[in-house]
Design a protein around this motif. Structure first.
Motif, short mmCIF file in Angstrom:
data_model
loop_
_atom_site.label_atom_id
_atom_site.label_comp_id
_atom_site.label_asym_id
_atom_site.label_seq_id
_atom_site.Cartn_x
_atom_site.Cartn_y
_atom_site.Cartn_z
N ALA A 85 0.83 -1.21 0.00
CA ALA A 85 0.00 0.00 0.00
C ALA A 85 0.86 1.26 0.00
CB ALA A 85 -0.93 -0.02 1.21
N GLU B 22 1.59 4.20 -3.32
CA GLU B 22 1.37 5.63 -3.15
C GLU B 22 2.67 6.43 -3.13
OE1 GLU B 22 -0.81 5.96 0.45
OE2 GLU B 22 -2.66 5.12 -0.35
N THR C 290 -6.57 2.18 -4.65
CA THR C 290 -5.36 2.79 -5.20
C THR C 290 -5.05 2.26 -6.58
OG1 THR C 290 -4.53 2.94 -2.94
CG2 THR C 290 -2.95 3.30 -4.71
N HIS D 21 -7.31 3.77 -9.11
CA HIS D 21 -6.89 5.14 -9.43
C HIS D 21 -5.73 5.12 -10.44
CE1 HIS D 21 -5.48 9.24 -9.04
NE2 HIS D 21 -4.29 8.79 -8.66
N HIS D 22 -4.78 4.21 -10.27
CA HIS D 22 -3.65 4.14 -11.20
C HIS D 22 -4.10 3.76 -12.60
CE1 HIS D 22 -0.33 5.02 -8.59
NE2 HIS D 22 -0.69 4.10 -7.72
#
Length: 828
Positions: free
Chosen positions: A590, A594, A632, A635-636
Motif C-alpha cells: 500500500a 502511493e 489505489t 486510481h492508477h
C-alpha cells in the motif's frame, strides 16, 4: 422524471444529471432503494442504492478551497465533521472561524485568550482585561498607578500611600516622621552592596584577562606548529608529485614501445616468423629470439606500484608467468622484475587466439602455484575481461577453462582474503554472461558451493568491489539456467544472500541491496524445485522490511529489484505467498503504490506484477483489500502512467482481476486486457504480446464466468483478428500462445465456442495449417487441440464429479445468459 414505479429503469446519464442538479437529501429521497438502473458500459442492471454508494463527489465548499472527493453517502458526514473549511465557534470569544484556523485563533489572535501578567505577578488574565488588571488589581503595578487607584478621603484629600521603604525600616524607627532617616539608611545599604558587587566584578575581569592571555599564547603556539607541519606536508607532496610525473613520463614511453612492439609481433605472427617462439616452452619465453631482443632496451624500467584508494599495492606477476604477447618487453623478464602488465585488445583474430591460448596456459600455471598472491591472480584476470570479445568467445568456451576458474576460486590465497581478488569475480561475471558453454561448464564443476562459501567470508564488506562482483557472478550463472539455479539452491545460497540483505538494511547500503535483490530474483525464478533453500531462511520478513524502508522508497533501483524478487519468489508458490502475508506485506505494498517512485515505469510494472502474484493467495487477497489497495490500483488505471505503457497496464489489469473478484472476472480487467491487443505498442513487441496472451489464458481458466467476461469485451473478435496478424503468423511462440488463449476461452463454455464459430475460427485454423509454421510439431499440435475444442468441446472436458455437476451446469447457464446479445461478430 422519477415518478414511475420502482421497476422502471433509468439510465446512467439521467443519474449523473440528478447528481449535478439535486442535493444529497433530495437525491436519496427520490431514488427508490430497489430501483434498477441500467449501466450501459457493462450491459447489466444495478440497484440505485448500490450505484449511489459508488458515486464520488466533490465537497460543496470546493469553491472556498476544499479539494476533498468523497463517496456520496459520506458527504454529509464530511461537511459536518471533517471539512477543514467549515465554521466553528471559538469557546473563548464566541467568534466563528474556519476549522483549520481554530487552533491558531485560540492561541494567537483570540482577544479572550489567557496571558500571564506583564508585571509578573503570576496571574493568568484574559488579554482584553489586562489593562484593567494592571491599573487596579496587580500588586506589582507602578506607584504612579497606585496613586491613581488610591481612594480619596472624606474631605476630598488624597489618602497617603504606603512608603516602599517600610520593609527595610530599622527596629527603632516606627513612626512615619522618621521616613527621611529610613531613606538614608536604605541608600547606605544599597551603596555598600553596589561597592561589593563592583569589587567582585573587577576581580573577575582581571581573572578573565589573564585567562584570555594564556589562551592566546596557546593558540599562537598551535598555529605555529600547524604551519610547520603544513610546510613539511607541502614539501612531501611536491616530492611525490615530482616522482609521479617522472613515473608518468616513463609510463608514456613504455606505452609507445608496447604499441610498436605489439604491431611488429602481430606482423611476425601473421607471417609465421615467430611460430617456434610461441610454442609454449619455458625456454622460448625466458630466452627470446635475437629479433625480439633487438627490440628491447638493455635495462628494464623500474617496477610501478599502482594501487587505488584503500587498496594494497599491486605486485607484478612472477617472471615464469609472463606472456610475451602481453608483457611489453620479454627480455626484461630475464634481467630484472617486470612491471604490472598493460593489457590491450588484439587487433586481429589470429593474434587474439594466440593471446587467449597463452593466457589460459598462464592462468593454469597460476592456479597450480600455491605461492601465488591475490594481486597476481587479480592482475591476470584483468586480461580475461579485456580479451573477452567475439573472436575469443570460442576459445574461452573450451572445456578446460571452467576447471581453471574454479581452481582459482579455491586457491588458498583467495580463500584467505577473497576481498583482494575483485577481478577474478569480474572475469566469472563476463564469461558467464557471454559464454553459454562456460556457464554450463562452471555449473558442472560445482562452482555454486565455492561461491556461496565466499559470500559469507568475514572480509567481504558491503562497500567492497569484490562483494558486488561476487553477487553479480552468482546472478549471471543462474540467469536463464535452471540447472545452475537448482545447484545454487542446493548450496544454500539464500541464507547467505538474505544475511547480506539484512546488513544492507542496517547499514543503509542501497547499491549492494539492489544487487542482492536481483540475485535472489534470478536464482529463484522459474519454479519451486529450488524452494528448499528459500524455506530455511527468513526471507519474507527481511524482504518485507527492506521493501518498506525509506532506502527502498527513495531509490528506484532498489525498489525495482526488490519488487522483482518479491514477484519471482511468490509466483506459483503458495507457501511463499502465505509467508509474505504473515510478514504484513500488504501494508508495504500500500505504501509503495502511493510512493513517488511508482512514477518510474519499470518500478510500476514490477509492483503491479508482484501484486498480481500475491493476490493469488486468498489470505493475502483479503489483507490487500483491507488496506484499500484495490482503490489505489483503480486510481492508477486512470493515470497516464498506465495508459501510456502497455506492459504496466497489463500487470495492473491482471492484479485488478485477482483482487476485485474471487470467482468471475472484473469487466474492467477483461476490457482492458482485450484493448491491449489493438495497441500498436503491444502488437509490435513480441515479448509484451506474449504476456498479454498468457494473462488472457491464465484468467480465462478461472471458469465460464471469466470466459464470458472476455467474450463480452469482444475478445473473440480480437483473437480471431490476432490469428491473422503478421506478428503472430511469423513467430511460432506467439502463435502457440494465441492458440492456447483461444482454447482457454472456448473450452467448456458453449456460448463462447459458438461465438468463435460465428467468427470463422475453423477457416482461420485451416489457413494456418497451410503456413510454414505448421511444420513445427508444437504448432501442429496446438492447431489440432483448438480445432477439437471448437468443434467438439466435450471431448476436452473431464467427467464432472457428482457433487459439482449441478454447479457447473448453473455456471454455464448463467454464462450463456450473460453472453446473449453481447458477443459481436464481424460483418459478412
Amino acid at each position: 422524471m422519477f415518478a414511475d414505479s420502482a421497476s422502471r429503469k433509468i439510465t446512467f446519464a439521467q443519474l449523473k444529471r440528478a447528481v449535478k442538479f439535486l442535493n444529497l437529501n433530495c437525491l436519496l429521497s427520490i431514488f427508490i432503494p430497489k430501483r434498477i438502473i441500467s449501466c450501459s458500459p457493462f450491459g447489466k442492471g444495478l440497484h440505485a442504492s448500490r450505484l449511489v454508494a459508488r458515486l464520488r463527489v466533490r465537497c460543496l465548499r470546493y469553491e472556498s478551497g476544499c479539494s476533498a472527493i468523497v463517496n456520496l453517502p459520506s458527504l454529509q458526514h464530511h461537511l459536518d465533521h471533517e471539512c477543514e473549511w467549515r465554521l466553528l465557534p471559538c469557546v473563548q470569544c464566541g467568534e466563528e472561524v474556519l476549522a483549520s484556523q481554530l487552533k491558531s485563533h485560540q492561541t494567537q489572535t483570540c482577544p479572550q485568550r489567557l496571558a500571564p501578567c506583564s508585571a509578573h505577578c503570576g496571574a493568568q488574565i484574559p488579554l482584553a482585561d489586562m489593562e484593567a488588571h494592571m491599573a487596579t488589581a496587580c500588586p506589582n503595578r507602578l506607584p504612579s498607578e497606585r496613586a491613581q487607584a488610591t481612594p480619596t478621603t472624606s474631605d476630598g484629600g488624597i489618602s497617603p500611600a504606603p512608603s516602599p521603604f517600610l520593609e527595610v525600616r530599622p527596629a527603632g524607627l516606627t513612626s512615619r516622621g522618621d521616613s527621611g532617616v529610613m531613606v538614608e539608611i536604605h541608600l547606605a545599604e544599597l551603596t555598600a552592596k553596589m561597592q561589593m558587587a563592583d569589587a567582585a566584578m573587577q576581580a573577575q575581569m582581571e581573572h578573565d584577562r589573564a585567562k584570555i592571555g594564556s589562551l592566546e599564547e596557546a593558540v599562537q603556539s598551535i598555529v605555529a606548529a600547524a604551519n610547520a607541519k603544513i610546510a613539511a606536508l607541502q614539501a612531501a607532496v611536491q616530492h611525490q608529485v615530482d616522482a609521479l610525473a617522472a613515473r608518468v613520463s616513463t609510463l608514456e614511453k613504455l606505452t609507445t614501445q608496447i604499441s610498436g612492439r605489439q604491431a611488429h609481433v602481430e606482423q611476425l605472427v601473421e607471417s609465421g616468423q615467430v611460430s617456434p617462439a610461441l610454442s609454449g616452452s619455458t625456454t622460448s619465453r625466458t630466452t627470446p629470439s635475437p629479433s625480439v631482443q633487438a627490440m628491447c632496451p638493455p635495462v628494464p624500467p623500474p617496477p610501478l606500484q599502482l594501487s587505488g584508494p584503500g587498496e594494497s599495492p599491486r605486485t607484478p606477476p612472477p617472471t615464469s608467468l609472463v606472456s610475451p604477447l602481453i608483457m611489453p618487453c620479454p627480455a626484461a623478464a630475464v634481467s630484472g622484475p617486470a612491471p604490472l602488465p598493460f593489457f590491450a585488445p588484439p587487433s586481429s583474430p589470429a593474434t587474439a587466439r594466440v593471446a587467449c591460448d597463452r593466457l589460459i596456459a598462464d592462468l593454469t600455471r597460476l592456479a597450480d602455484t600455491q605461492a601465488a598472491s591475490c594481486e597476481e591472480i587479480s592482475a591476470w584476470c584483468q586480461a580475461v575481461c579485456i580479451l573477452k570479445a567475439p573472436p575469443t568467445l570460442e576459445i574461452f568456451s573450451r572445456p578446460d577453462v571452467a576447471p581453471v576458474l574454479v581452481r582459482l576460486l579455491q586457491h588458498p590465497a583467495v580463500a584467505a582474503t577473497p576481498v583482494r581478488v575483485p577481478d577474478l569475480f569480474r572475469a566469472v561475471v563476463h564469461l558467464s554472461g557471454t559464454c553459454g558453454k562456460t556457464k554450463s561448464a562452471l555449473g558442472r564443476c560445482d562452482v555454486a558451493p565455492v561461491l556461496v562459501e565466499l559470500l559469507g567470508h568475514p572480509s567481504m564488506g558491503l562497500a567492497t568491489a569484490a562483494l558486488g562482483h561476487l553477487i553479480m557472478a552468482c546472478a549471471g550463472l543462474c540467469f536463464n539456467h535452471p540447472a545452475n539455479q537448482r545447484a545454487f539452491g542446493e548450496a544454500d545460497v539464500a541464507p547467505a544472500l538474505v544475511s547480506i540483505l539484512g546488513r544492507c538494511y542496517s547499514e543503509g547500503n542501497p547499491g549492494t541491496a539492489a544487487r542482492v535483490s536481483m540475485a535472489l530474483a534470478v536464482i529463484f525464478n522459474g519454479g519451486a524445485d529450488n524452494l528448499g533453500s528459500l524455506e530455511r531462511t527468513d526471507v519474507a520478513r527481511v524482504m518485507t522490511t527492506v521493501l518498506g524502508s525509506p532506502m527502498t522508497l527513495s531509490h528506484p533501483t532498489v525498489a525495482l529489484y526488490g519488487l522483482m524478487c518479491l514477484r519471482n519468489i511468490t509466483y506459483n508458490r503458495p507457501e511463499a505467498q502465505a509467508a509474505f502475508d504473515r510478514a504484513n506485506i500488504a501494508q508495504v505494498m500500500a505504501r509503495i503504490l502511493e510512493a513517488p517512485i511508482l512514477a518510474h515505469t519499470s518500478v510500476a510494472e514490477q509492483a503491479f506484477a508482484a501484486l498480481a502474484h500475491l493476490s493469488l493467495s486468498e489470505d493475502a487477497r483479503l489483507s490487500l483489500r483491507s488496506v484499500n489497495v484495490l482503490a489505489t490500483l483503480e486510481h492508477h488505471l486512470t493515470t497516464q502512467l498506465v495508459l501510456a505503457h502497455p506492459s504496466a497496464a497489463l500487470f495492473a489489469y491482471w492484479a485488478l482481476a485477482h483482487l476485485s473478484d474471487d470467482t468471475g472476472l472484473d469487466p474492467r480487467a477483461a476490457a482492458g486486457i482485450v484493448q491491449l491487443l489493438d495497441d500498436p505498442g503491444v502488437t509490435g513487441n513480441v515479448e509484451v504480446l506474449l504476456f498479454v496472451l498468457w494473462a488472457m489464458t491464465d484468467l480465462a481458466a478461472r471458469g465460464p464466468l471469466a470466459q464470458v467476461s472476455f467474450a463480452s469485451a469482444n475478445a473473440v473478435v480480437a483473437l480471431c483478428r490476432m490469428l491473422e496478424h503478421p506478428t503472430v503468423t511469423s513467430s511460432a511462440r506467439v502463435l502457440n500462445q494465441a492458440l492456447r488463449a483461444v482454447g482457454a476461452l472456448a473450452k467448456g463454455c458453449p456460448p463462447v465456442r459458438d461465438a468463435f464459430a460465428h467468427c470463422g475460427i475453423v477457416g482461420l485454423l485451416a489457413q494456418l495449417q497451410t503456413t510454414s509454421l505448421a511444420a513445427s510439431g508444437a504448432v501442429r499440435e496446438g492447431l489440432e487441440q483448438v480445432r477439437l475444442v471448437v468443434q467438439h468441446p466435450h471431448t476436452q472436458q473431464q467427467p464432472p464429479d457428482s457433487g459439482g455437476s449441478d454447479r457447473q451446469v448453473d455456471r454455464e447457464e448463467e454464462a450463456a445468459g450473460k453472453l446473449a446479445g453481447v458477443v459481436k461478430t464481424p460483418p459478412g
